[in-house]
Write a protein that holds these residues in place. Structure first.
Motif, PDB file in Angstrom:
ATOM      1  N   VAL A 170       0.844  -1.199   0.000  1.00  0.00           N
ATOM      2  CA  VAL A 170       0.000   0.000   0.000  1.00  0.00           C
ATOM      3  C   VAL A 170       0.882   1.252   0.000  1.00  0.00           C
ATOM      4  O   VAL A 170       0.598   2.218  -0.708  1.00  0.00           O
ATOM      5  N   TRP A 171       1.946   1.227   0.792  1.00  0.00           N
ATOM      6  CA  TRP A 171       2.837   2.389   0.838  1.00  0.00           C
ATOM      7  C   TRP A 171       3.549   2.589  -0.495  1.00  0.00           C
ATOM      8  O   TRP A 171       3.772   3.727  -0.924  1.00  0.00           O
ATOM      9  N   GLN A 172       3.895   1.498  -1.161  1.00  0.00           N
ATOM     10  CA  GLN A 172       4.495   1.618  -2.495  1.00  0.00           C
ATOM     11  C   GLN A 172       3.546   2.326  -3.444  1.00  0.00           C
ATOM     12  O   GLN A 172       3.971   3.138  -4.285  1.00  0.00           O
ATOM     13  N   LYS A 173       2.245   2.059  -3.296  1.00  0.00           N
ATOM     14  CA  LYS A 173       1.246   2.731  -4.128  1.00  0.00           C
ATOM     15  C   LYS A 173       1.200   4.223  -3.801  1.00  0.00           C
ATOM     16  O   LYS A 173       1.071   5.057  -4.707  1.00  0.00           O
ATOM     17  N   VAL A 174       1.328   4.569  -2.525  1.00  0.00           N
ATOM     18  CA  VAL A 174       1.361   5.981  -2.126  1.00  0.00           C
ATOM     19  C   VAL A 174       2.543   6.682  -2.790  1.00  0.00           C
ATOM     20  O   VAL A 174       2.406   7.771  -3.369  1.00  0.00           O
ATOM     21  N   GLU A 175       3.716   6.069  -2.725  1.00  0.00           N
ATOM     22  CA  GLU A 175       4.912   6.669  -3.324  1.00  0.00           C
ATOM     23  C   GLU A 175       4.779   6.776  -4.840  1.00  0.00           C
ATOM     24  O   GLU A 175       5.230   7.754  -5.440  1.00  0.00           O
ATOM     25  N   GLU A 176       4.164   5.781  -5.445  1.00  0.00           N
ATOM     26  CA  GLU A 176       3.943   5.814  -6.897  1.00  0.00           C
ATOM     27  C   GLU A 176       3.044   6.981  -7.278  1.00  0.00           C
ATOM     28  O   GLU A 176       3.325   7.724  -8.229  1.00  0.00           O
ATOM     29  N   GLU A 177       1.953   7.164  -6.511  1.00  0.00           N
ATOM     30  CA  GLU A 177       1.025   8.259  -6.805  1.00  0.00           C
ATOM     31  C   GLU A 177       1.669   9.614  -6.530  1.00  0.00           C
ATOM     32  O   GLU A 177       1.405  10.595  -7.231  1.00  0.00           O
ATOM     33  N   LEU A 178       2.533   9.676  -5.517  1.00  0.00           N
ATOM     34  CA  LEU A 178       3.225  10.922  -5.219  1.00  0.00           C
ATOM     35  C   LEU A 178       4.135  11.320  -6.377  1.00  0.00           C
ATOM     36  O   LEU A 178       4.184  12.492  -6.781  1.00  0.00           O
ATOM     37  N   GLN A 179       4.835  10.363  -6.946  1.00  0.00           N
ATOM     38  CA  GLN A 179       5.709  10.646  -8.080  1.00  0.00           C
ATOM     39  C   GLN A 179       4.905  11.103  -9.301  1.00  0.00           C
ATOM     40  O   GLN A 179       5.301  12.029 -10.008  1.00  0.00           O
ATOM     41  N   GLU A 184       3.166  15.991 -12.687  1.00  0.00           N
ATOM     42  CA  GLU A 184       2.166  16.917 -13.230  1.00  0.00           C
ATOM     43  C   GLU A 184       2.221  18.284 -12.562  1.00  0.00           C
ATOM     44  O   GLU A 184       1.708  19.248 -13.096  1.00  0.00           O
ATOM     45  N   PHE A 185       2.813  18.342 -11.384  1.00  0.00           N
ATOM     46  CA  PHE A 185       2.803  19.589 -10.625  1.00  0.00           C
ATOM     47  C   PHE A 185       4.163  19.785  -9.955  1.00  0.00           C
ATOM     48  O   PHE A 185       4.297  19.690  -8.740  1.00  0.00           O
ATOM     49  N   ASP A 186       5.164  20.017 -10.751  1.00  0.00           N
ATOM     50  CA  ASP A 186       6.532  20.182 -10.269  1.00  0.00           C
ATOM     51  C   ASP A 186       6.775  21.659  -9.977  1.00  0.00           C
ATOM     52  O   ASP A 186       6.977  22.464 -10.893  1.00  0.00           O
ATOM     53  N   VAL A 187       6.744  22.027  -8.694  1.00  0.00           N
ATOM     54  CA  VAL A 187       6.870  23.436  -8.337  1.00  0.00           C
ATOM     55  C   VAL A 187       8.261  23.982  -8.643  1.00  0.00           C
ATOM     56  O   VAL A 187       8.455  25.194  -8.720  1.00  0.00           O
ATOM     57  N   ALA A 188       9.247  23.092  -8.794  1.00  0.00           N
ATOM     58  CA  ALA A 188      10.618  23.547  -9.072  1.00  0.00           C
ATOM     59  C   ALA A 188      10.811  23.908 -10.541  1.00  0.00           C
ATOM     60  O   ALA A 188      11.730  24.641 -10.894  1.00  0.00           O
ATOM     61  N   ALA A 189       9.955  23.383 -11.399  1.00  0.00           N
ATOM     62  CA  ALA A 189      10.102  23.620 -12.839  1.00  0.00           C
ATOM     63  C   ALA A 189       9.354  24.888 -13.249  1.00  0.00           C
ATOM     64  O   ALA A 189       8.214  25.109 -12.841  1.00  0.00           O
ATOM     65  N   HIS A 195      -3.490  21.872 -14.817  1.00  0.00           N
ATOM     66  CA  HIS A 195      -4.185  21.754 -13.542  1.00  0.00           C
ATOM     67  C   HIS A 195      -5.188  20.607 -13.530  1.00  0.00           C
ATOM     68  O   HIS A 195      -5.420  20.005 -12.470  1.00  0.00           O
ATOM     69  N   GLU A 196      -5.780  20.292 -14.661  1.00  0.00           N
ATOM     70  CA  GLU A 196      -6.742  19.189 -14.696  1.00  0.00           C
ATOM     71  C   GLU A 196      -6.045  17.856 -14.390  1.00  0.00           C
ATOM     72  O   GLU A 196      -6.525  17.050 -13.593  1.00  0.00           O
ATOM     73  N   LYS A 197      -4.893  17.657 -15.006  1.00  0.00           N
ATOM     74  CA  LYS A 197      -4.133  16.433 -14.750  1.00  0.00           C
ATOM     75  C   LYS A 197      -3.582  16.421 -13.322  1.00  0.00           C
ATOM     76  O   LYS A 197      -3.576  15.388 -12.652  1.00  0.00           O
ATOM     77  N   ALA A 198      -3.110  17.594 -12.876  1.00  0.00           N
ATOM     78  CA  ALA A 198      -2.567  17.678 -11.513  1.00  0.00           C
ATOM     79  C   ALA A 198      -3.644  17.352 -10.481  1.00  0.00           C
ATOM     80  O   ALA A 198      -3.396  16.644  -9.505  1.00  0.00           O
ATOM     81  N   GLU A 199      -4.845  17.860 -10.720  1.00  0.00           N
ATOM     82  CA  GLU A 199      -5.947  17.577  -9.797  1.00  0.00           C
ATOM     83  C   GLU A 199      -6.268  16.089  -9.771  1.00  0.00           C
ATOM     84  O   GLU A 199      -6.511  15.506  -8.706  1.00  0.00           O
ATOM     85  N   ALA A 200      -6.276  15.466 -10.934  1.00  0.00           N
ATOM     86  CA  ALA A 200      -6.553  14.031 -11.011  1.00  0.00           C
ATOM     87  C   ALA A 200      -5.497  13.232 -10.251  1.00  0.00           C
ATOM     88  O   ALA A 200      -5.822  12.296  -9.505  1.00  0.00           O
ATOM     89  N   GLU A 201      -4.235  13.611 -10.421  1.00  0.00           N
ATOM     90  CA  GLU A 201      -3.160  12.888  -9.739  1.00  0.00           C
ATOM     91  C   GLU A 201      -3.193  13.149  -8.229  1.00  0.00           C
ATOM     92  O   GLU A 201      -2.892  12.253  -7.433  1.00  0.00           O
TER      93      GLU A 201
END
Length: 267
Positions: A170-179, A184-189, A195-201
């Motif tokens: 389950v935690w591996q799934k959390v890390e996968e979804e975080l990546q 989709e929402f890389d604040v450093a870039a 935003h639609e894709k970022a919201e979905a992720e």
């Protein structure tokens, strides 16, 4: 001419009968109670349920008792309205829930054997399908808050075996979804964000976090609400301390506010 109120009772049946008597009198004699419908009571019942939830989280048993009484009154009120419409009455309601509980506990009222809580849940969901539910998820209300709904969806499908085996999966799934969210929402870039894709992720990430919380025995709704209460308490302290110094929060720097915030954390 005023009615003589029925006196307090000492047994559950008599106390419930007293509530029925009082409610029936109010329904007949009080202009406000007489005007109510199931639709007008609905939002009030939801509010009462949230107040009960607050009392439970605060471990305020006196308030829990009070809110349980309010909810029981609402339930009796709905049954009374239905009785006036010749749809059903409170006896039908009580017998109906008893029959459901008996039929869904064959390990108590039948010859089915169970070894664990999970066996009970699994039997419960299978029995609901046999009773006519088209889906395991049919019993999840559409209007539930999203966080609560996610938890209930996952708990429901767990009842038929659709679940992870180990918590590290389950935690591996959390890390996968975080990546995936970070992609989709890389604040450093310094580039445009979809935003639609970022919201979905982000939704996927929250869903996986709820799943992990459920898997390790944490109710995410309770956990988040406790954090809300903690934040409110600390922010109220910050406001009070700022007022003592004669300053408005908008006049203070974040560093100045953080001094009082850290102070609140130590209380």
């Amino acid at each position: 001419m005023p009615h003589t109120p029925p006196p307090p009772q000492t047994t559950p049946p008599k106390a419930f009968e007293r509530l029925l008597t009082v409610l029936h009198t109010l329904r007949a004699e009080c202009p406000w109670d007489r005007k109510q419908t199931m639709e007008t009571l609905r939002h009030l019942s939801i509010e009462e349920m949230y107040e009960l939830g607050d009392a439970i989280l605060d471990n305020d048993l006196d308030e829990v008792k009070k809110e349980l009484g309010d909810l029981m009154m609402h339930l009796v009120f709905y049954a009374r309205i239905a009785e006036e419409q010749r749809a059903f009455d409170v006896v039908d309601v009580l017998n109906g829930v008893c029959e459901k509980l008996i039929s869904r506990h064959p390990h108590i009222y039948g010859d089915i054997e169970v070894d664990s809580e999970e066996d009970v849940k699994r039997n419960w969901e299978q029995l609901k399908l046999k009773e006519g539910n088209k889906s395991v998820l049919a019993g999840v209300p559409h209007s539930l808050p999203a966080l609560v709904k996610a938890y209930r969806i996952q708990d429901k499908v767990r009842g038929v075996g659709f679940d992870w085996k180990e918590k590290h999966q389950v935690w591996q799934k959390v890390e996968e979804e975080l990546q995936e969210f970070k992609q989709e929402f890389d604040v450093a870039a310094d580039e445009a964000i979809d935003h639609e894709k970022a919201e979905a992720e982000f939704g996927d990430l929250l869903f996986s976090l709820v799943n992990y919380a459920r898997f390790i025995g944490i109710n995410p709704e309770n956990a988040l609400e406790r954090t809300n209460k903690k934040f409110i308490k600390r922010f109220n302290h910050l406001e009070a301390r700022a007022k003592e110094t004669g300053k408005q929060l908008r006049e203070m720097t974040l560093a100045e506010m953080d001094v009082f915030w850290e102070e609140a954390k130590g209380l």
